[in-house]
Scaffold this motif. Structure first.
Motif, PDB file in Angstrom:
ATOM      1  N   MET A 196     -36.204   3.187  65.049  1.00 26.55           N
ATOM      2  CA  MET A 196     -36.733   3.254  66.404  1.00 26.55           C
ATOM      3  C   MET A 196     -35.710   2.698  67.382  1.00 26.55           C
ATOM      4  N   ALA A 197     -35.454   3.419  68.440  1.00 26.03           N
ATOM      5  CA  ALA A 197     -34.492   2.981  69.448  1.00 26.03           C
ATOM      6  C   ALA A 197     -35.030   1.767  70.201  1.00 26.03           C
ATOM      7  N   PRO A 198     -34.162   0.995  70.843  1.00 26.14           N
ATOM      8  CA  PRO A 198     -34.622  -0.162  71.619  1.00 26.14           C
ATOM      9  C   PRO A 198     -35.647   0.239  72.675  1.00 26.14           C
ATOM     10  N   THR A 199     -36.781  -0.413  72.660  1.00 23.28           N
ATOM     11  CA  THR A 199     -37.838  -0.148  73.647  1.00 23.28           C
ATOM     12  C   THR A 199     -38.803  -1.324  73.661  1.00 23.28           C
ATOM     13  N   MET A 200     -39.378  -1.598  74.815  1.00 22.88           N
ATOM     14  CA  MET A 200     -40.421  -2.616  74.943  1.00 22.88           C
ATOM     15  C   MET A 200     -41.642  -2.018  75.631  1.00 22.88           C
ATOM     16  N   SER A 201     -41.867  -0.729  75.406  1.00 25.89           N
ATOM     17  CA  SER A 201     -42.920  -0.007  76.118  1.00 25.89           C
ATOM     18  C   SER A 201     -44.112   0.359  75.230  1.00 25.89           C
ATOM     19  N   LEU A 202     -44.156  -0.152  74.001  1.00 27.91           N
ATOM     20  CA  LEU A 202     -45.191   0.309  73.067  1.00 27.91           C
ATOM     21  C   LEU A 202     -46.595  -0.116  73.489  1.00 27.91           C
ATOM     22  N   MET A 203     -46.708  -1.183  74.257  1.00 26.42           N
ATOM     23  CA  MET A 203     -48.026  -1.674  74.649  1.00 26.42           C
ATOM     24  C   MET A 203     -48.225  -1.610  76.164  1.00 26.42           C
ATOM     25  N   LYS A 204     -47.385  -0.862  76.838  1.00 26.46           N
ATOM     26  CA  LYS A 204     -47.406  -0.832  78.294  1.00 26.46           C
ATOM     27  C   LYS A 204     -48.435   0.171  78.797  1.00 26.46           C
ATOM     28  N   LEU A 205     -49.649  -0.285  78.973  1.00 23.47           N
ATOM     29  CA  LEU A 205     -50.724   0.571  79.467  1.00 23.47           C
ATOM     30  C   LEU A 205     -50.437   0.967  80.915  1.00 23.47           C
ATOM     31  N   PRO A 206     -50.413   2.274  81.219  1.00 24.60           N
ATOM     32  CA  PRO A 206     -50.147   2.709  82.595  1.00 24.60           C
ATOM     33  C   PRO A 206     -51.138   2.106  83.580  1.00 24.60           C
ATOM     34  N   GLU A 207     -50.649   1.787  84.763  1.00 22.63           N
ATOM     35  CA  GLU A 207     -51.490   1.147  85.777  1.00 22.63           C
ATOM     36  C   GLU A 207     -52.719   1.991  86.111  1.00 22.63           C
ATOM     37  N   TYR A 224     -42.626   5.286  72.021  1.00 19.93           N
ATOM     38  CA  TYR A 224     -41.359   5.904  71.622  1.00 19.93           C
ATOM     39  C   TYR A 224     -41.606   6.891  70.493  1.00 19.93           C
ATOM     40  N   TYR A 225     -40.856   7.988  70.505  1.00 20.29           N
ATOM     41  CA  TYR A 225     -40.912   8.941  69.401  1.00 20.29           C
ATOM     42  C   TYR A 225     -39.544   9.583  69.241  1.00 20.29           C
ATOM     43  N   CYS A 261     -54.631  -7.210  76.518  1.00 18.37           N
ATOM     44  CA  CYS A 261     -54.087  -6.513  75.361  1.00 18.37           C
ATOM     45  C   CYS A 261     -53.244  -7.473  74.545  1.00 18.37           C
ATOM     46  N   TRP A 262     -53.000  -7.112  73.305  1.00 19.26           N
ATOM     47  CA  TRP A 262     -52.133  -7.906  72.448  1.00 19.26           C
ATOM     48  C   TRP A 262     -51.601  -7.008  71.332  1.00 19.26           C
ATOM     49  N   GLY A 263     -50.497  -7.444  70.737  1.00 18.29           N
ATOM     50  CA  GLY A 263     -49.904  -6.659  69.669  1.00 18.29           C
ATOM     51  C   GLY A 263     -48.410  -6.491  69.842  1.00 18.29           C
ATOM     52  N   LEU A 264     -47.892  -5.385  69.369  1.00 23.95           N
ATOM     53  CA  LEU A 264     -46.461  -5.122  69.355  1.00 23.95           C
ATOM     54  C   LEU A 264     -46.016  -4.505  70.681  1.00 23.95           C
ATOM     55  N   LYS A 265     -45.159  -5.223  71.395  1.00 25.79           N
ATOM     56  CA  LYS A 265     -44.608  -4.689  72.642  1.00 25.79           C
ATOM     57  C   LYS A 265     -43.462  -3.732  72.380  1.00 25.79           C
ATOM     58  N   GLY A 266     -42.710  -3.967  71.320  1.00 22.93           N
ATOM     59  CA  GLY A 266     -41.590  -3.100  71.002  1.00 22.93           C
ATOM     60  C   GLY A 266     -40.500  -3.868  70.295  1.00 22.93           C
ATOM     61  N   TYR A 267     -39.317  -3.280  70.260  1.00 20.55           N
ATOM     62  CA  TYR A 267     -38.156  -3.875  69.605  1.00 20.55           C
ATOM     63  C   TYR A 267     -37.001  -3.838  70.597  1.00 20.55           C
ATOM     64  N   ILE A 268     -36.564  -5.010  71.015  1.00 21.80           N
ATOM     65  CA  ILE A 268     -35.563  -5.093  72.070  1.00 21.80           C
ATOM     66  C   ILE A 268     -34.225  -4.507  71.639  1.00 21.80           C
ATOM     67  N   ARG A 294     -37.217  -2.501  60.073  1.00 21.20           N
ATOM     68  CA  ARG A 294     -37.079  -3.933  60.307  1.00 21.20           C
ATOM     69  C   ARG A 294     -36.461  -4.180  61.678  1.00 21.20           C
ATOM     70  N   ASP A 295     -36.880  -5.264  62.312  1.00 17.90           N
ATOM     71  CA  ASP A 295     -36.442  -5.595  63.665  1.00 17.90           C
ATOM     72  C   ASP A 295     -34.961  -5.975  63.667  1.00 17.90           C
ATOM     73  N   VAL A 296     -34.130  -5.181  64.331  1.00 13.32           N
ATOM     74  CA  VAL A 296     -32.687  -5.437  64.371  1.00 13.32           C
ATOM     75  C   VAL A 296     -32.393  -6.753  65.086  1.00 13.32           C
ATOM     76  N   PHE A 297     -33.124  -7.059  66.140  1.00 15.55           N
ATOM     77  CA  PHE A 297     -32.906  -8.307  66.877  1.00 15.55           C
ATOM     78  C   PHE A 297     -33.122  -9.516  65.975  1.00 15.55           C
ATOM     79  N   ASN A 298     -34.208  -9.511  65.227  1.00 10.88           N
ATOM     80  CA  ASN A 298     -34.508 -10.626  64.336  1.00 10.88           C
ATOM     81  C   ASN A 298     -33.471 -10.734  63.227  1.00 10.88           C
ATOM     82  N   ARG A 299     -33.013  -9.598  62.728  1.00 11.01           N
ATOM     83  CA  ARG A 299     -32.027  -9.625  61.653  1.00 11.01           C
ATOM     84  C   ARG A 299     -30.643 -10.047  62.164  1.00 11.01           C
TER      85      ARG A 299
END
Length: 647
Positions: free
Chosen positions: A88-99, A129-130, A409-416, A424-429
């Protein structure tokens, strides 16, 4: 040069006079010429912007990798991966509910990395992301068809790689991948695929007001009508969902009220509150405590007895049922259930990909299951009484509503920094891998420095046979081709049963033992020059022991040279460890280092399509090495008394 410096200092005389006037004579600004050599060196060092910036960046990197890895350690087990999030490409939009959806939501659905939702105005939105493997715009599931955008939608659902929407006028729209029967009759169509019913295709319509439920699973789709009819299509082979048995149940038995997909079956509840299932009976046995508190296997239907099921939800590998007396029953998941208050009952349950969320009659929200993506960390505001009256759980995200309005909301925001091939999360690794890379480099430098200083001091001070012997040993060690030698040792380690931690220690020791020769020669040369000076002769005349003269009198005079060399050697050891890991002979996966992360990215597909997997590890390694080299070069300049830097 002396005249220039004197005139420069005279030019600052008025400032010194003002300092005495306002701060007093005791706080007069002192001239740099009267500082100690160490103070002058420090001042000269920090007057260089590049060196100062390098120190700040390097300290920040150390804090990042050591403190960050302590707060968020890497998971070395398979549970740390999420194959649905692979590459998955870098994104932090997985939990971003549109206004626009926060004022009223009809439905939200997700099975993996993207989410689809429809608001009360019938407008469809997608976020997340897809990665489109085909590269064709018409197969991109995030590309909402124009017909859907121009219609008022009343139902939406998202599968693992396709979406389905039903408009107010009864049209069924499908888009995304369709090679396994997700929709239409196009594509290669797997042999086990059940084709989409003709009455749902083209200009054909259904009664949208009679649709009870629209649901998608892993390459499968089902529409449940008010009269119990079930339209189901998709891949009926890979996930063994046995769609035909559910269709049969909907036609010949009690009307279905709700259906859910797991990875290996389809389940539901009918109008009588009975639990129903297709071909698979995997979840018909649950584990419950007996009168002695011991967990025993019990048949689910027997445990239910005469009680009715009022709600059902599923994850990929588990089922959750809510009974009419407020009990929550879970099959297929070992994670402990949340503890409700004595006067509190469950009323609704919703399932994500790896977890469940539950709403109680007191308006509190609970979540349980796998929590590797924070999907069970319910905000404190939603655990209060009356916090919510509806919850929607998507793949790895959760949304809570009250009176039709969004409340949290709560959960996964994405992978920076994206994910790797295992999800696996590249940032964490990178954070944990940097700790390993820096630790290996630091320990190796400490070992090589100790050996180099001892050998160099003894050889340079005592000379003669001792010098001849030690320098021949130094030449022998220096003649060993390091990389081939390390590769041979690593190959031997791989064929043995050596524990990974022991292997890492051996790598650090080998790096240290084979990299001391340069420092030893440098120290020897400096000692040879220093031992002929008067202070050494004076120490000998006073009867000071030879070893004390070498290590307590001479060595401190060459510490600046040692410091510069050690700084540069640290960068070299880090690069060597990364090179070994890159070649597959250093620290082994799943334990990350910057080197083996780059090793996992050395193919054309990754370089072209998954740039984040190699760019970020390479960037971090390059920045650290450049900063260390910059600091070392600057130290060499400012500690050299003959430096022309301050002219």
């Amino acid at each position: 040069m002396s005249d220039k410096r004197n005139s420069a200092h005279k030019g600052f005389a008025p400032f010194r006079w003002l300092g005495r006037m306002f701060m007093g004579g005791s706080k007069e600004v002192q001239d740099d010429r009267y500082d100690s050599p160490s103070k002058q060196a420090v001042k000269r060092f920090f007057r260089r912007p590049l060196a100062t910036g390098s120190v700040i960046v390097l300290v920040g990197m150390f804090l990042f990798v050591f403190i960050g890895s302590a707060i968020s350690p890497v998971d070395l087990t398979e549970t740390g991966s999420e194959m649905m999030h692979a590459n998955m490409a870098p994104t932090m939009s997985l939990m971003k509910l549109p206004e626009g959806m926060k004022d009223g939501v009809v439905d939200i659905s997700s099975r993996g990395t993207f989410t689809i939702g429809v608001d009360t105005d019938g407008k469809v939105s997608m976020w997340g992301y897809y990665f489109n493997p085909s590269g064709k715009p018409e197969r991109d599931v995030m590309n909402i068809p124009e017909a859907v955008q121009n219609s008022k939608i009343v139902h939406v659902a998202a599968g693992s790689d396709h979406c389905v929407a039903i408009s107010e006028d009864g049209h069924v729209y499908c888009w995304g991948e369709n090679d396994n029967g997700q929709y239409g009759h196009e594509g290669s169509m797997a042999a086990a695929a059940r084709r989409q019913p003709e009455e749902l295709m083209g200009d054909n319509t259904i009664d949208a007001s009679a649709v009870r439920q629209l649901i998608c699973g892993n390459q499968v789709t089902a529409i449940l009508m008010e009269d119990g009819t079930v339209y189901a299509w998709g891949n009926d082979g890979l996930s063994a969902t046995n769609l035909s048995s559910v269709i049969k149940h909907g036609k010949n038995e009690g009307k279905l009220e709700k259906i859910v997909f797991t990875n290996d079956g389809i389940y539901g509840i009918d109008e009588h509150g009975d639990f129903v299932y297709g071909k698979s009976t995997k979840y018909n046995v649950i584990t419950v405590p007996d009168e002695n508190g011991k967990n025993v296997a019990t048949d689910l239907l027997e445990y239910l007895g005469d009680r009715k099921v009022v709600d059902i939800a599923a994850t990929g590998n588990a089922l959750a049922l809510v009974t009419d007396d407020g009990e929550i029953i879970v099959s297929g998941m070992k994670d402990p259930l949340p503890q409700l208050l004595e006067d509190e009952d469950a009323v609704a349950v919703s399932g994500g990909t790896r977890h469940f969320a539950m709403l109680t009659d007191k308006g509190r929200v609970y979540a349980w299951g796998q929590n590797y993506r924070n999907q069970c960390n319910v905000p404190d505001s939603l655990t209060q009484e009356g916090a919510a009256d509806a919850i929607i759980t998507s793949g790895f995200q959760n949304y809570a509503f009250k009176d039709g309005r969004y409340v949290g909301c709560w959960g996964l925001k994405g992978y920076i920094m994206g994910t790797d091939e295992m999800g696996r999360d590249v940032f964490n690794r990178i954070m944990n891998g940097g700790k390993m890379t820096m630790t290996v480099g630091a320990v190796a430098v400490i070992i090589s420095t100790i050996i180099g200083i001892i050998v160099g001091c003894i050889s340079g001070y005592f000379g003669g046979v001792v010098d001849l012997l030690l320098m021949r040993v130094c030449e022998i060690v220096g003649a060993i081709p390091f990389l081939p030698f390390a590769l041979c040792l690593s190959a031997v380690f791989q064929s043995s049963d050596i524990h990974e931690d022991t292997r890492i220690v051996i790598i650090m020791v080998i790096l240290g033992i084979l990299s001391w020769t340069g420092l030893a020669r440098l120290v020897r040369g400096q000692i040879l020059a220093e031992r002929e000076k008067e202070f050494v002769t004076a120490a000998r005349s006073m009867g000071v022991k030879e070893g004390r003269i070498a290590f307590r009198h001479i060595l401190p005079n060459i510490v600046s040279v040692i410091l510069v060399t050690v700084t540069l050697d640290f960068a070299s050891c880090m690069l060597t460890e990364s090179s070994l890991s890159y070649l597959g002979f250093g620290v082994q996966l799943p334990r990350p280092t910057w080197g083996n992360m780059l090793n996992g990215s050395r193919n054309a597909l990754v370089i072209q399509s998954y740039w984040w997997r190699w760019l970020f590890p390479a960037l971090f390694l390059s920045v650290v090495v450049i900063c260390i080299n910059s600091i070392g070069d600057t130290l060499r300049d400012v500690l050299d008394p003959k430096s022309e830097v301050e002219k």
